[in-house]
Design a protein around this motif. Structure first.
Motif, PDB file in Angstrom:
ATOM      1  N   VAL A   5       0.847  -1.188   0.000  1.00 23.98           N
ATOM      2  CA  VAL A   5       0.000   0.000   0.000  1.00 23.98           C
ATOM      3  C   VAL A   5       0.884   1.241   0.000  1.00 23.98           C
ATOM      4  N   GLU A   6       0.801   2.002  -1.085  1.00 19.82           N
ATOM      5  CA  GLU A   6       1.585   3.234  -1.209  1.00 19.82           C
ATOM      6  C   GLU A   6       0.832   4.422  -0.618  1.00 19.82           C
ATOM      7  N   SER A   7       1.589   5.409  -0.172  1.00 22.40           N
ATOM      8  CA  SER A   7       1.007   6.663   0.308  1.00 22.40           C
ATOM      9  C   SER A   7       2.044   7.760   0.161  1.00 22.40           C
ATOM     10  N   GLY A   8       1.598   9.004   0.313  1.00 21.20           N
ATOM     11  CA  GLY A   8       2.522  10.127   0.282  1.00 21.20           C
ATOM     12  C   GLY A   8       2.524  10.925  -0.999  1.00 21.20           C
ATOM     13  N   ARG A  19       7.709  12.639   0.033  1.00 15.27           N
ATOM     14  CA  ARG A  19       8.218  11.367   0.526  1.00 15.27           C
ATOM     15  C   ARG A  19       7.132  10.311   0.379  1.00 15.27           C
ATOM     16  N   LEU A  20       7.409   9.321  -0.446  1.00 16.19           N
ATOM     17  CA  LEU A  20       6.474   8.229  -0.642  1.00 16.19           C
ATOM     18  C   LEU A  20       6.783   7.104   0.339  1.00 16.19           C
ATOM     19  N   LYS A  76       8.601  -2.846   8.020  1.00 18.75           N
ATOM     20  CA  LYS A  76       8.144  -3.412   6.744  1.00 18.75           C
ATOM     21  C   LYS A  76       7.647  -2.311   5.824  1.00 18.75           C
ATOM     22  N   THR A  77       8.440  -1.274   5.702  1.00 14.14           N
ATOM     23  CA  THR A  77       8.042  -0.116   4.906  1.00 14.14           C
ATOM     24  C   THR A  77       9.199   0.332   4.019  1.00 14.14           C
ATOM     25  N   LEU A  78       8.853   0.651   2.793  1.00 10.51           N
ATOM     26  CA  LEU A  78       9.797   1.183   1.814  1.00 10.51           C
ATOM     27  C   LEU A  78       9.502   2.661   1.631  1.00 10.51           C
ATOM     28  N   TYR A  79      10.551   3.448   1.457  1.00  7.66           N
ATOM     29  CA  TYR A  79      10.385   4.888   1.276  1.00  7.66           C
ATOM     30  C   TYR A  79      11.058   5.357  -0.011  1.00  7.66           C
ATOM     31  N   LEU A  80      10.572   6.464  -0.509  1.00  7.76           N
ATOM     32  CA  LEU A  80      11.238   7.149  -1.609  1.00  7.76           C
ATOM     33  C   LEU A  80      11.192   8.640  -1.297  1.00  7.76           C
TER      34      LEU A  80
END
Length: 118
Positions: A5-8, A19-20, A76-80
């Protein structure tokens, strides 16, 4: 079953930052690669950044020096982190996890929209 689930996402002026985040729901055994991809209207999906199982990162030339991918395994989170955004960064951004034997990612999120105005 794994769910991403993406957000940002959002709208920002050129030069701004976003920041995603991509939260992983469900169980994935062991370490795994994750990545960010994007697709603009009428364009093919392209890779933006990948972090492999060892933590090594790769970036598309178009975002090098501006975007940073990171992964928090405990959350358990990926960021960009996206800085110095340009209008050409406008796209739907997708998160992906776990590479299959062919090298393709097996799990995908539904995407989050990023719009950069000039």
């Amino acid at each position: 079953r794994v769910q991403l689930v993406e957000s940002g996402g959002g709208s920002v002026q050129a030069g701004g930052s976003l920041r995603l985040s991509c939260a992983v729901f469900g169980y994935i055994y062991g370490s795994y690669s994750m990545g960010w991809f994007r697709q603009a209207p009428g364009m093919e999906r392209e890779g933006v950044a990948v972090v492999d199982r060892s933590g090594n990162t790769t970036y598309a030339d178009s975002v090098k020096g501006r975007f940073t991918i990171s992964k928090d395994n405990t959350k358990k989170t990926l960021y960009l982190q996206m800085n110095s955004l340009k209008p050409e960064d406008t796209a739907t951004y997708y998160c992906a996890a776990v590479r299959g034997r062919s090298g393709d990612f097996l799990n995908w999120g539904k995407g989050t929209q990023v719009t950069v105005s000039s």
